[in-house]
Design an enzyme around this catalytic site. Structure first.
Site, PDB file in Angstrom:
ATOM      1  N   LYS A   1       4.811  -1.884  -3.589  1.00 29.30           N
ATOM      2  CA  LYS A   1       4.932  -1.861  -2.010  1.00 29.30           C
ATOM      3  C   LYS A   1       6.249  -1.744  -1.579  1.00 29.30           C
ATOM      4  CE  LYS A   1       0.469  -2.508  -0.958  1.00 29.30           C
ATOM      5  NZ  LYS A   1      -0.297  -1.829  -1.986  1.00 29.30           N
TER       6      LYS A   1
HETATM    7  C1  LIG Z   1      -4.850  -1.775   1.898  1.00 28.78           C
HETATM    8  C2  LIG Z   1      -4.716  -2.837   0.894  1.00 28.78           C
HETATM    9  N1  LIG Z   1      -5.092  -4.076   1.118  1.00 28.78           N
HETATM   10  C3  LIG Z   1      -5.229  -5.235   0.284  1.00 28.78           C
HETATM   11  C4  LIG Z   1      -4.432  -5.198  -0.748  1.00 28.78           C
HETATM   12  C5  LIG Z   1      -4.154  -6.196  -1.730  1.00 28.78           C
HETATM   13  O1  LIG Z   1      -2.820  -6.424  -1.994  1.00 28.78           O
HETATM   14  P1  LIG Z   1      -2.440  -7.656  -3.073  1.00 28.78           P
HETATM   15  O2  LIG Z   1      -2.419  -6.861  -4.253  1.00 28.78           O
HETATM   16  O3  LIG Z   1      -1.091  -8.165  -2.635  1.00 28.78           O
HETATM   17  O4  LIG Z   1      -3.535  -8.570  -2.995  1.00 28.78           O
HETATM   18  C6  LIG Z   1      -3.728  -3.688  -1.383  1.00 28.78           C
HETATM   19  C7  LIG Z   1      -2.937  -3.637  -2.360  1.00 28.78           C
HETATM   20  O5  LIG Z   1      -2.692  -2.623  -2.740  1.00 28.78           O
HETATM   21  C8  LIG Z   1      -3.876  -2.769  -0.300  1.00 28.78           C
HETATM   22  O6  LIG Z   1      -3.439  -1.590  -0.606  1.00 28.78           O
END
Ligand SMILES: Cc1ncc(COP(=O)(O)O)c(C=O)c1O
Length: 378
Positions: A182
């Site tokens: 990210k």
């Molecule tokens: C659109 C979206 N939502 C939620 C997430 C979940 O993030 P995390 O891995 O920090 O839980 C991601 C992770 O890639 C994502 O791309």
């Protein structure tokens, strides 16, 4: 690693120094470094509060719980997203109800929301796909008309803006990811922002076992008995993770500008290349440029992925439509064709290498390799 990596982080001396400072102190878990990051993050987004947590999935889950969404409730969302959007809804005990997406952007088609609302609907969870914000003004209006909450999945969209509206401005909360790829990262991590004071208090309790004191409180004030007031989860962020994030907040706009320049270069080189479509950026949007996807003929997509990888260009797919994944097929018996636009994008999309320190000549290599492979596709 391939000749052209998909992503490479830009963490370096500033992050090492910042982590060393935490290691020299007594509190490795949630404490002042986390508070400092929360203040900076809330200020960057122009919101009253930020809560740093261990993932965006956790932030989405906590938002649902704090807004009172659970068993027998429905949450309207998009099938064109990462699984975490829907699994957070499931983990809260609620049911994800998908609506199809816009063919130009891949974002939730807001004209389809009202017909998906039932007496069980409690919230809308839009996803700002690839870094382009959804039409939050319309989503908020619909939510207000039906008494629904809005939880923004802004995992791709820290730097985004649409018609002057930022993530978290119209949603009850907006949730962000600091996962390894990210725009700012602590390897794993996340945060949410909100303007709601009472909700923030509830979210803080829910994020740490429902406890009335943190380890840092106990260190600061000396041991005092703490209470558990509500049933909570274990989603707090550590000072070590926050130490990685603090110096990156200082580079966030510079890194966005670098990605914006790379995106423009890709766009210029891909202009007029037949059989490649790019998602459109809507008027009034400041695109956060988390990913750089292209949409190709579904017939050729997997051949192109294989070809690019064989030529040393690393690519990924963000995303295949959720409702076609085995779990959702089994649990919800979605028919193929239920959300045709999301399915088409899911079968067409390839995310190209894209990160702020990506050398410009790599963009040229990627595009030349693609053009060569497309010649074989008839
Ligand atoms: C659109 C979206 N939502 C939620 C997430 C979940 O993030 P995390 O891995 O920090 O839980 C991601 C992770 O890639 C994502 O791309």
């Amino acid at each position: 690693m391939g000749r052209v990596p998909f992503f490479y982080h830009d963490l370096g001396q500033a992050e090492l120094d910042s982590v060393a400072e935490v290691l020299a102190g007594p509190i490795l878990t949630t404490g002042e470094t986390v508070e400092q990051f929360e203040h900076g993050f809330a200020e960057y987004l122009g919101r009253r509060h930020a809560l740093a947590v261990s993932s965006c999935t956790g932030a989405l889950h906590l938002s649902l719980l704090a807004l009172g969404i659970g068993e027998d409730d429905e949450v309207i969302t998009t099938p064109m997203t990462f699984v975490a959007t829907a699994t957070a809804i499931l983990e809260a005990g609620a049911k994800p109800v998908f609506v199809d997406v816009e063919p130009e952007t891949g974002n939730m088609d807001v004209s389809k929301i009202e017909s998906a609302i039932t007496t069980y609907t409690k919230a809308i969870m839009p996803v700002h796909l690839y870094g382009q914000m959804c039409d939050m003004q319309t989503i908020r209006k619909i939510a207000d008309n039906y008494g629904l909450s809005v939880i923004e999945d802004a995992a791709h969209c820290v730097e985004g803006l649409r018609d002057g509206v930022r993530p978290g401005e119209l949603g009850d909360t907006a949730c962000f990811s600091f996962y390894a790829t990210k725009s700012i990262t602590s390897g794993e991590g996340g945060a949410l922002v909100t303007d709601n004071d009472a909700l923030t208090r509830k979210l803080r309790f829910l994020s740490l076992h429902g406890m009335s004191k943190t380890a840092a409180d106990r260190h600061r004030e000396g041991y005092q008995h703490w209470d558990m007031e509500i049933l909570g989860w274990k989603y707090n962020m550590s000072n070590i993770q926050a130490a990685f994030l603090l110096p990156q907040m200082e580079r966030i706009e510079m890194n966005w500008r670098k990605r914006d320049t790379l995106a423009k270069r890709y766009e210029a080189l891909l202009e007029g290349v037949s059989n490649i479509k790019l998602p459109q950026t809507v008027q009034g949007v400041r695109h956060a440029h988390h990913l750089f996807p292209i949409w190709v003929n579904p017939k050729h997509r997997d051949h192109l992925i294989r070809g690019l990888q064989e030529e040393g260009v690393s690519v990924v797919v963000n995303y295949r439509a959720l409702h076609l994944l085995t779990y959702f097929q089994k649990e919800f018996v979605f028919q193929s064709g239920a959300f045709p636009v999301a399915e088409h994008i899911g079968n067409s999309t390839i995310s190209l290498p894209f990160y702020p320190t990506m050398p410009e000549e790599h963009v040229t290599i990627v595009v030349d390799t693609l053009k060569g492979l497309l010649k074989e596709c008839v």
